[in-house]
Design an enzyme around this catalytic site. Structure first.
Site, PDB file in Angstrom:
ATOM      1  N   GLY A   1       0.819  -1.218   0.066  1.00  0.00           N
ATOM      2  CA  GLY A   1      -0.072  -0.103   0.041  1.00  0.00           C
ATOM      3  C   GLY A   1       0.809   1.286   0.117  1.00  0.00           C
TER       4      GLY A   1
ATOM      5  N   GLN B   1       3.201   9.872   1.377  1.00  0.00           N
ATOM      6  CA  GLN B   1       4.194   9.250   1.422  1.00  0.00           C
ATOM      7  C   GLN B   1       5.376   9.420   0.454  1.00  0.00           C
ATOM      8  OE1 GLN B   1       2.424   5.275   2.486  1.00  0.00           O
ATOM      9  NE2 GLN B   1       4.190   5.323   3.736  1.00  0.00           N
TER      10      GLN B   1
ATOM     11  N   CYS C   1       5.765  -0.253   7.589  1.00  0.00           N
ATOM     12  CA  CYS C   1       5.355   1.052   6.980  1.00  0.00           C
ATOM     13  C   CYS C   1       6.501   1.489   6.177  1.00  0.00           C
ATOM     14  CB  CYS C   1       5.037   2.069   8.182  1.00  0.00           C
ATOM     15  SG  CYS C   1       4.741   3.769   7.372  1.00  0.00           S
ATOM     16  N   LEU C   2       6.452   1.665   4.927  1.00  0.00           N
ATOM     17  CA  LEU C   2       7.431   2.098   4.167  1.00  0.00           C
ATOM     18  C   LEU C   2       8.132   3.387   4.690  1.00  0.00           C
ATOM     19  CD1 LEU C   2       5.884   1.334   0.578  1.00  0.00           C
ATOM     20  CD2 LEU C   2       7.385  -0.228   1.792  1.00  0.00           C
TER      21      LEU C   2
ATOM     22  N   HIS D   1      -4.636   1.721   7.810  1.00  0.00           N
ATOM     23  CA  HIS D   1      -3.236   2.210   7.915  1.00  0.00           C
ATOM     24  C   HIS D   1      -2.967   3.248   6.975  1.00  0.00           C
ATOM     25  CE1 HIS D   1       1.283   1.275   8.166  1.00  0.00           C
ATOM     26  NE2 HIS D   1       1.028   1.980   7.316  1.00  0.00           N
ATOM     27  N   GLU D   2      -3.586   3.115   5.460  1.00  0.00           N
ATOM     28  CA  GLU D   2      -3.375   4.084   4.494  1.00  0.00           C
ATOM     29  C   GLU D   2      -4.292   5.278   4.841  1.00  0.00           C
ATOM     30  OE1 GLU D   2      -0.918   3.519   2.773  1.00  0.00           O
ATOM     31  OE2 GLU D   2      -0.648   1.436   3.179  1.00  0.00           O
TER      32      GLU D   2
ATOM     33  N   HIS E   1      -2.650   7.711   7.252  1.00  0.00           N
ATOM     34  CA  HIS E   1      -1.403   8.382   6.697  1.00  0.00           C
ATOM     35  C   HIS E   1      -2.033   9.573   6.249  1.00  0.00           C
ATOM     36  CE1 HIS E   1       2.214   6.299   6.531  1.00  0.00           C
ATOM     37  NE2 HIS E   1       1.811   5.177   6.019  1.00  0.00           N
TER      38      HIS E   1
HETATM   39  O1  K1U Z   1       1.694   2.495   4.212  1.00  0.00           O
HETATM   40  C1  K1U Z   1       2.676   1.908   4.016  1.00  0.00           C
HETATM   41  O2  K1U Z   1       3.668   2.240   4.476  1.00  0.00           O
HETATM   42  C2  K1U Z   1       3.025   0.523   3.240  1.00  0.00           C
HETATM   43  C3  K1U Z   1       2.708  -0.597   4.113  1.00  0.00           C
HETATM   44  C4  K1U Z   1       1.261  -1.181   4.187  1.00  0.00           C
HETATM   45  C5  K1U Z   1       0.952  -2.046   5.405  1.00  0.00           C
HETATM   46  C6  K1U Z   1       1.612  -3.367   5.449  1.00  0.00           C
HETATM   47  C7  K1U Z   1       1.104  -3.994   6.537  1.00  0.00           C
HETATM   48  C8  K1U Z   1       0.180  -3.680   7.371  1.00  0.00           C
HETATM   49  C9  K1U Z   1      -0.656  -2.590   7.208  1.00  0.00           C
HETATM   50  C10 K1U Z   1      -0.101  -1.409   6.073  1.00  0.00           C
HETATM   51  C11 K1U Z   1       3.622  -1.919   3.501  1.00  0.00           C
HETATM   52  O3  K1U Z   1       3.362  -2.161   2.591  1.00  0.00           O
HETATM   53  S1  K1U Z   1       5.006  -2.341   4.452  1.00  0.00           S
HETATM   54  C12 K1U Z   1       5.587  -3.678   3.494  1.00  0.00           C
HETATM   55  C13 K1U Z   1       4.951  -4.931   3.371  1.00  0.00           C
HETATM   56  O4  K1U Z   1       3.857  -4.928   4.091  1.00  0.00           O
HETATM   57  C14 K1U Z   1       5.076  -6.052   2.441  1.00  0.00           C
HETATM   58  C15 K1U Z   1       6.324  -5.682   1.643  1.00  0.00           C
HETATM   59  C16 K1U Z   1       6.708  -6.891   0.633  1.00  0.00           C
HETATM   60  C17 K1U Z   1       5.937  -8.217   0.469  1.00  0.00           C
HETATM   61  C18 K1U Z   1       4.893  -8.179   1.470  1.00  0.00           C
HETATM   62  C19 K1U Z   1       4.395  -7.052   2.337  1.00  0.00           C
HETATM   63 ZN    ZN Z   2       2.623   3.235   6.374  1.00  0.00          ZN
END
Ligand code: K1U
Ligand code: ZN
Length: 175
Positions: free
Chosen positions: A46, A51, A96-97, A138-139, A142
């Site tokens: 996401g 971001q 979270c990225l 979560h998004e 943000h």
């Molecule tokens: O919003 C963001 O920072 C993105 C975040 C979204 C998210 C992940 C988990 C729970 C709630 C929201 C991410 O994508 S973190 C990376 C991640 O979850 C992932 C990356 C590669 C493969 C599988 C998962």
């Molecule tokens: Zn995030």
């Protein structure tokens, strides 16, 4: 499409409240394309526009990619709102990225009803459950300047924020 830099804690822009999208223009579609490219590259499931330092209410998501089975389901949500939530709660270990390499359990409603506009300008409503429910909440957080660490204890949040403040002072870059 263009790969855009994802901003990292303690960047203050992550605390901005994003503005509603007034109309689905070619610029908004281009922004969504850039977000998909940046999200897949990270990689993430996401991304909220803030971001990549764009304070507008736009989210991209692809939770199918997580399974690693070669399938994908890219989705964009414009001006998303939660219009209903279950009393039942669910715990998921979130990442979270914008807070790289930190994961923690967060409790949120297990099912939420969302209203949003799609990239064709159609207003839609649907129920989200499982990872979809976790990710959309979560998004949307943000878009309101809220980070998943804000759902943790004050002590845990302070430790994470301090770690990233120190890293920023030392010029440590997360790639
Ligand atoms: O919003 C963001 O920072 C993105 C975040 C979204 C998210 C992940 C988990 C729970 C709630 C929201 C991410 O994508 S973190 C990376 C991640 O979850 C992932 C990356 C590669 C493969 C599988 C998962
Ligand atoms: Zn995030």
């Amino acid at each position: 499409m263009a790969l855009r830099e994802i901003i990292i804690l303690p960047d203050k822009r992550l605390r901005e409240i994003s503005k509603p999208v007034a109309e689905v223009t070619p610029e908004i579609r281009k922004l969504a394309d850039d977000m998909f490219e940046s999200m897949y590259d990270a990689p993430g499931i996401g991304l909220a526009a803030i971001q990549i330092a764009e304070p507008v209410r736009l989210i991209t998501m692809d939770i199918v990619r997580k399974e690693g089975n070669g399938k994908s389901d890219p989705r964009a949500f414009i001006n998303p709102e939660i219009v209903g939530a279950s009393a039942e709660m669910n715990v998921y270990e979130e990442g979270c990225l914008s807070i790289p390499e930190y994961y923690a359990d967060v409790e949120r409603p297990a099912v939420v009803r969302i209203r949003y506009t799609d990239l064709d300008g159609n207003v839609k409503e649907e129920d989200a459950d499982g990872l979809f429910a976790t990710c959309i909440q979560h998004e949307i957080d943000h878009l309101d300047g809220v980070l998943f660490v804000d759902h943790l204890s004050k002590l845990k949040r302070a430790m994470v924020v301090r770690k990233f403040e120190k890293a920023a002072k030392r010029g440590i870059k997360y790639v």
